[in-house]
Design an enzyme around this catalytic site. Structure first.
Site, short mmCIF file in Angstrom:
data_model
loop_
_atom_site.label_atom_id
_atom_site.label_comp_id
_atom_site.label_asym_id
_atom_site.label_seq_id
_atom_site.Cartn_x
_atom_site.Cartn_y
_atom_site.Cartn_z
N HIS A 51 45.44 42.61 39.23
CA HIS A 51 45.75 41.22 39.60
C HIS A 51 45.86 40.41 38.32
O HIS A 51 45.06 40.57 37.39
CB HIS A 51 44.68 40.64 40.52
CG HIS A 51 43.28 40.92 40.09
ND1 HIS A 51 42.66 42.13 40.30
CD2 HIS A 51 42.38 40.15 39.43
CE1 HIS A 51 41.44 42.11 39.80
NE2 HIS A 51 41.24 40.91 39.25
N ASP A 76 42.18 31.90 44.05
CA ASP A 76 40.92 32.62 43.82
C ASP A 76 39.81 31.90 44.59
O ASP A 76 39.71 30.67 44.58
CB ASP A 76 40.60 32.66 42.32
CG ASP A 76 39.54 33.69 41.99
OD1 ASP A 76 39.85 34.68 41.32
OD2 ASP A 76 38.37 33.50 42.43
N HIS A 117 45.43 36.89 36.76
CA HIS A 117 44.84 35.57 36.94
C HIS A 117 45.79 34.54 36.34
O HIS A 117 46.21 34.68 35.18
CB HIS A 117 43.52 35.46 36.19
CG HIS A 117 42.40 36.32 36.72
ND1 HIS A 117 41.42 35.84 37.55
CD2 HIS A 117 42.11 37.63 36.52
CE1 HIS A 117 40.55 36.82 37.83
NE2 HIS A 117 40.96 37.91 37.20
N VAL A 161 37.49 43.68 41.01
CA VAL A 161 38.30 44.18 42.12
C VAL A 161 39.29 45.17 41.53
O VAL A 161 40.11 44.80 40.66
CB VAL A 161 39.03 43.05 42.87
CG1 VAL A 161 39.88 43.63 44.00
CG2 VAL A 161 38.03 42.03 43.42
P1 AMP Z 1 38.36 40.35 38.28
O1 AMP Z 1 36.92 40.01 38.02
O2 AMP Z 1 39.27 40.19 37.11
O3 AMP Z 1 38.48 41.70 38.95
O4 AMP Z 1 38.86 39.27 39.33
C1 AMP Z 1 38.63 39.38 40.70
C2 AMP Z 1 38.79 38.00 41.27
O5 AMP Z 1 38.90 38.12 42.67
C3 AMP Z 1 37.60 37.08 40.98
O6 AMP Z 1 38.05 35.95 40.24
C4 AMP Z 1 37.10 36.71 42.37
O7 AMP Z 1 36.66 35.37 42.44
C5 AMP Z 1 38.33 36.96 43.21
N1 AMP Z 1 38.06 37.22 44.62
C6 AMP Z 1 37.14 38.06 45.13
N2 AMP Z 1 37.19 38.04 46.47
C7 AMP Z 1 38.16 37.17 46.81
C8 AMP Z 1 38.69 36.69 48.05
N3 AMP Z 1 38.23 37.13 49.23
N4 AMP Z 1 39.70 35.78 48.02
C9 AMP Z 1 40.17 35.33 46.85
N5 AMP Z 1 39.72 35.73 45.64
C10 AMP Z 1 38.73 36.64 45.62
#
Ligand code: AMP
Length: 114
Positions: free
Chosen positions: A100, A30, A102, A96
């Site tokens: 996914h 992340d 975590h 996003v």
């Molecule tokens: P969520 O808030 O559960 O949708 O998690 C989305 C995650 O994607 C967050 O923890 C962000 O920090 C992570 N994230 C967003 N953009 C990127 C990126 N380019 N590379 C890696 N992680 C990312």
């Protein structure tokens, strides 16, 4: 999906810090880690939210968890413990819209989550 950040990672258009990959899933660190070890495990096919899962996805969802288990073992957090989280929609904090898992570890976790 062309406008999906994680689909762009699967396609190789954006290069994350990959820790694991197989035919079904991709796992990468992340960019804003919330624990010493914070990895996201995603399916290579686009699924927007947990609400979009169908019975046909059952094996794929299992693959996300098996990948998380391997990553936790490889990263040395399996025995101390780790947390798996999948946020669904805005009130849970999903930002996003490509599902996914975590994988968080390397420090004690509080409960309830925020
Ligand atoms: P969520 O808030 O559960 O949708 O998690 C989305 C995650 O994607 C967050 O923890 C962000 O920090 C992570 N994230 C967003 N953009 C990127 C990126 N380019 N590379 C890696 N992680 C990312």
């Amino acid at each position: 999906m062309t406008d999906c950040l994680f689909c762009k990672m699967v396609a190789g258009e954006i290069k994350p810090d990959i820790v694991f990959e197989n035919d079904e899933v991709l796992a990468f660190r992340d960019v804003h880690p919330q624990a010493p070890m914070h990895v996201l495990v995603i399916p290579k096919t686009h699924i927007s939210t947990v609400n979009d899962l169908t019975p046909e996805h059952a094996s794929l969802v299992g693959s996300l968890y098996l990948a998380a288990q391997k990553i936790a073992t490889d990263e040395g957090v399996a025995e101390p413990g780790y947390r798996l989280v999948m946020n669904c929609n805005s009130e849970a904090g999903q930002s996003v819209y490509h599902i996914h898992l975590h994988v968080l570890g390397g420090r004690p976790m509080a409960w309830p989550p925020g």
